[in-house]
Design an enzyme around this catalytic site. Structure first.
Site, mmCIF file in Angstrom:
data_model
loop_
_atom_site.group_PDB
_atom_site.id
_atom_site.type_symbol
_atom_site.label_atom_id
_atom_site.label_comp_id
_atom_site.label_asym_id
_atom_site.label_seq_id
_atom_site.Cartn_x
_atom_site.Cartn_y
_atom_site.Cartn_z
ATOM 1 N N LYS A 52 0.844 -1.202 0.000
ATOM 2 C CA LYS A 52 0.000 0.000 0.000
ATOM 3 C C LYS A 52 0.877 1.249 0.000
ATOM 4 O O LYS A 52 0.625 2.203 -0.736
ATOM 5 C CB LYS A 52 -0.895 0.019 1.249
ATOM 6 C CG LYS A 52 -2.072 -0.925 1.147
ATOM 7 C CD LYS A 52 -2.787 -1.091 2.488
ATOM 8 C CE LYS A 52 -3.841 -2.190 2.392
ATOM 9 N NZ LYS A 52 -4.433 -2.568 3.666
ATOM 10 N N GLN A 96 -5.098 -1.439 9.637
ATOM 11 C CA GLN A 96 -4.982 -2.761 9.017
ATOM 12 C C GLN A 96 -5.599 -3.832 9.916
ATOM 13 O O GLN A 96 -5.325 -3.894 11.110
ATOM 14 C CB GLN A 96 -3.497 -3.056 8.749
ATOM 15 C CG GLN A 96 -3.223 -4.361 8.034
ATOM 16 C CD GLN A 96 -3.703 -4.381 6.583
ATOM 17 O OE1 GLN A 96 -3.853 -3.333 5.947
ATOM 18 N NE2 GLN A 96 -3.946 -5.561 6.050
ATOM 19 N N ASP A 119 -11.527 2.717 3.918
ATOM 20 C CA ASP A 119 -11.950 1.318 3.806
ATOM 21 C C ASP A 119 -13.450 1.196 3.543
ATOM 22 O O ASP A 119 -13.924 0.130 3.149
ATOM 23 C CB ASP A 119 -11.675 0.588 5.138
ATOM 24 C CG ASP A 119 -10.363 -0.178 5.126
ATOM 25 O OD1 ASP A 119 -10.005 -0.712 4.064
ATOM 26 O OD2 ASP A 119 -9.717 -0.243 6.190
#
Ligand code: GUN
Length: 281
Positions: A52, A96, A119
């Site tokens: 990422k 995460q 997200d």
């Protein structure tokens, strides 16, 4: 059979975003920023986060990773999220997953300002998506959706079958395909005749985490098949679709790896750019 090249599609999306970030920088004199919080030392999470960060830098975003040991207290993370919510150089925040057991995932997700929730996991964004309002959409289903649209731009009236009902994939994928006027069936572990359901699909999305569940004779010959699975087996990494068999019967199929995976990260960058743009309105 069309092999859906997720690596290529992701590279194209990153290139579009890179150009857009240059324009945004010229217009606003600042660039979108993505902050990732990584707790613990699980290897897959470390690999995801490294990818990422690399991709974020490649498209010109300001990228930061904040790491904590497994033993970190929940309050420390909540305080950090609060600080990042208030920091206007941070457009997107991602914590995460999975988290250590002593940290409440829902509390963490709900602490993130919905306008920085890249997200799309915050209940506000989940609700916005299901109401058809503009919102951050979870990155994996968004990537799947963009791949399907590349093969079939007009999805109206198509029959879509989704295997798996997770908040991460199955449910948001349903909303995206409903918005496109698909007739959507969500199947799961209690579904009675999964093969018969799959045989109805013009678009079949397998997001259930069972290695090679979908067989060649489960798929119509003109179906578009999207394989979200990443399963570790003795043979190495395989998807939820029996690739060799299904590649002989479907119209189009994503490989694992090189299908949905690269698009997930590119969509995270897209969500970060979108959050930045909404914050500048
Ligand atoms: N872990 C695996 N996939 C994801 C994802 O899409 N978002 C977050 N936050 N964690 C993950």
């Amino acid at each position: 059979m069309i092999l859906i090249d997720g690596k290529k599609a992701a590279a194209e999306l990153r290139e579009e975003l890179r150009k857009e970030v240059v324009e945004l920088k010229n217009k606003h004199n600042k660039v979108p920023g993505l902050t990732v919080i990584l707790i613990g030392d699980l290897t897959p999470s470390q690999i995801y986060v490294r990818n990422k960060e690399k991709s974020a830098k490649e498209v010109g975003l300001k990228s930061e990773v904040i790491k904590y040991p497994d033993s970190v207290e929940e309050k420390v993370i909540l305080d950090k999220i609060d600080e990042l919510n208030k920091d206007d150089t941070v457009s997107g925040i991602l914590v995460q997953l999975p988290l250590p057991k002593h940290i409440d995932k829902q509390k963490i997700i709900e602490a993130i300002n919905p306008s920085k929730d890249v997200d799309g996991f915050h209940p506000m964004n989940v609700g916005s998506l299901s109401s058809g309002y503009e919102s951050s959409v979870p990155c994996t289903p968004l990537g799947c959706y963009l791949l399907v649209k590349k093969i079939e731009p007009n999805l109206s009236g198509k029959k879509a079958v989704i295997i798996g009902r997770s908040n991460l994939n199955g449910k948001p994928m349903t909303q995206l395909l409903l918005k496109e006027n698909c007739t959507v069936t969500i199947t799961h572990s209690k579904t009675k005749n999964l093969k018969a359901e799959c045989l109805e699909a013009d678009i079949l999305v397998a997001a259930v985490g069972i290695p090679e569940l979908v067989k060649g004779d489960w798929v119509k010959k003109d179906a578009i098949v999207i394989d979200v699975g990443i399963n570790k087996t003795d043979k190495g990494i395989v998807g939820d679709v029996a690739f060799d068999e299904v590649s002989k019967s479907a119209r189009a199929l994503t490989p694992v790896p090189g299908g949905v995976g690269p698009m997930t990260i590119a969509c995270l960058l897209k969500n970060t750019v979108e959050c930045f743009k909404r914050s500048q309105l």
